[in-house]
Design a protein around this motif. Structure first.
Motif, PDB file in Angstrom:
ATOM      1  N   GLY A   1       3.357  -1.590   8.199  1.00  0.00           N
ATOM      2  CA  GLY A   1       2.206  -1.589   9.090  1.00  0.00           C
ATOM      3  C   GLY A   1       1.040  -0.738   8.648  1.00  0.00           C
ATOM      4  N   GLN A   2       1.263   0.146   7.676  1.00  0.00           N
ATOM      5  CA  GLN A   2       0.189   1.060   7.293  1.00  0.00           C
ATOM      6  C   GLN A   2      -0.677   0.481   6.180  1.00  0.00           C
ATOM      7  N   ASP A   3      -1.954   0.821   6.216  1.00  0.00           N
ATOM      8  CA  ASP A   3      -2.917   0.304   5.244  1.00  0.00           C
ATOM      9  C   ASP A   3      -2.451   0.531   3.809  1.00  0.00           C
ATOM     10  N   ARG A   4      -1.870   1.687   3.531  1.00  0.00           N
ATOM     11  CA  ARG A   4      -1.543   2.035   2.144  1.00  0.00           C
ATOM     12  C   ARG A   4      -0.421   1.195   1.554  1.00  0.00           C
ATOM     13  N   PHE A   5       0.293   0.420   2.410  1.00  0.00           N
ATOM     14  CA  PHE A   5       1.359  -0.441   1.898  1.00  0.00           C
ATOM     15  C   PHE A   5       0.995  -1.929   1.972  1.00  0.00           C
ATOM     16  N   TRP A   6      -0.270  -2.233   2.288  1.00  0.00           N
ATOM     17  CA  TRP A   6      -0.661  -3.635   2.439  1.00  0.00           C
ATOM     18  C   TRP A   6      -0.642  -4.414   1.133  1.00  0.00           C
ATOM     19  N   PHE A   7      -0.575  -3.714   0.000  1.00  0.00           N
ATOM     20  CA  PHE A   7      -0.577  -4.429  -1.279  1.00  0.00           C
ATOM     21  C   PHE A   7       0.660  -5.317  -1.431  1.00  0.00           C
ATOM     22  N   VAL A   8       1.714  -5.081  -0.654  1.00  0.00           N
ATOM     23  CA  VAL A   8       2.917  -5.923  -0.763  1.00  0.00           C
ATOM     24  C   VAL A   8       2.809  -7.195   0.087  1.00  0.00           C
ATOM     25  N   TRP A   9       1.800  -7.286   0.943  1.00  0.00           N
ATOM     26  CA  TRP A   9       1.693  -8.420   1.855  1.00  0.00           C
ATOM     27  C   TRP A   9       1.572  -9.756   1.134  1.00  0.00           C
ATOM     28  N   ASP A  10       0.779  -9.813   0.057  1.00  0.00           N
ATOM     29  CA  ASP A  10       0.589 -11.088  -0.644  1.00  0.00           C
ATOM     30  C   ASP A  10       1.913 -11.619  -1.185  1.00  0.00           C
ATOM     31  N   GLU A  11       2.737 -10.718  -1.688  1.00  0.00           N
ATOM     32  CA  GLU A  11       4.048 -11.137  -2.192  1.00  0.00           C
ATOM     33  C   GLU A  11       4.929 -11.633  -1.051  1.00  0.00           C
ATOM     34  N   LEU A  12       4.944 -10.892   0.046  1.00  0.00           N
ATOM     35  CA  LEU A  12       5.782 -11.268   1.185  1.00  0.00           C
ATOM     36  C   LEU A  12       5.318 -12.584   1.804  1.00  0.00           C
ATOM     37  N   ALA A  13       4.011 -12.844   1.780  1.00  0.00           N
ATOM     38  CA  ALA A  13       3.466 -14.026   2.450  1.00  0.00           C
ATOM     39  C   ALA A  13       3.693 -15.323   1.674  1.00  0.00           C
ATOM     40  N   LEU A  14       4.034 -15.228   0.393  1.00  0.00           N
ATOM     41  CA  LEU A  14       4.235 -16.433  -0.414  1.00  0.00           C
ATOM     42  C   LEU A  14       5.323 -17.318   0.180  1.00  0.00           C
ATOM     43  N   GLY A  15       4.983 -18.555   0.476  1.00  0.00           N
ATOM     44  CA  GLY A  15       5.963 -19.510   0.975  1.00  0.00           C
ATOM     45  C   GLY A  15       6.337 -19.368   2.443  1.00  0.00           C
TER      46      GLY A  15
END
Length: 199
Positions: free
Chosen positions: A91-105
């Motif tokens: 949920g924190q801004d500093r970990f949002w870089f993983v969202w693109d990977e998680l969102a795939l598919g």
């Protein structure tokens, strides 16, 4: 040589669907994945330390002692031919870089909201709207939090009228399951509408 082997019926492999559970810091994502998962959920929680002071906003969740740093993962079987894989996002801004990977598919997403910190779910909503990912907003009913009408929440978040908004208790398996079923129904409607429009 025939040893009397008979052909075995082929086992049907269930369809696997990826769902994201998103929202602001401390909104209940880890709780929801844990409540609904039929297996012991994988968690990547770390203890909050002094290094997060001034970075992590704890207002409204002062008692929170841990944070998800990568993802939570759980699984729920909806039927013999349908299994959902749940990925709780950090949920924190500093970990949002993983969202693109998680969102795939991912077929769709649940955006958890806390009416005491409603603005915290805007980044999640913006992210899924920008990607065209179907989502629902589930208002996690925390004790002591003011209750609002669902249309008030929809208006406050400036949501498209077609985006479902519902109440839930992320601690309760049945409540969380109902949220997931609503998301599946919504995602199927979105997919059908896009197919009909040729998109």
């Amino acid at each position: 040589m025939d040893y009397g082997h008979s052909e075995q019926p082929a086992e049907t492999v269930p369809t696997a669907i990826k769902i994201l559970i998103a929202g602001g810091f401390g909104v209940g994502k880890t709780t929801m994945v844990g409540a609904v998962s039929e297996t012991r959920p994988l968690r990547t929680e770390e203890v909050l330390t002094e290094s997060g002071v001034g970075i992590d906003d704890l207002s409204g969740v002062e008692d929170k002692a841990t944070t998800t740093v990568a993802m939570d993962f759980g699984r729920i079987t909806i039927s013999d031919d349908l299994v959902l894989y749940l990925f709780g996002t950090p949920g924190q801004d500093r970990f949002w870089f993983v969202w693109d990977e998680l969102a795939l598919g991912a077929l769709g997403a649940v955006v958890l909201a806390d009416t005491r910190r409603l603005a915290d779910c805007f980044p999640s909503i913006d992210y899924f709207e920008g990607r065209g990912t179907p989502f629902v907003v589930a208002v996690n009913c925390f004790e002591g939090a003011r209750r609002y009408q669902l249309d008030e929440v929809q208006a406050a978040l400036n949501l498209d009228p077609d985006v479902p908004v519902l109440l839930c208790d992320a601690r309760q398996r049945q409540s969380s399951k109902e949220v997931l079923i609503t998301l599946l129904e919504h995602a199927m409607k979105v997919r059908a509408a896009r197919s009909a429009a040729g998109g």
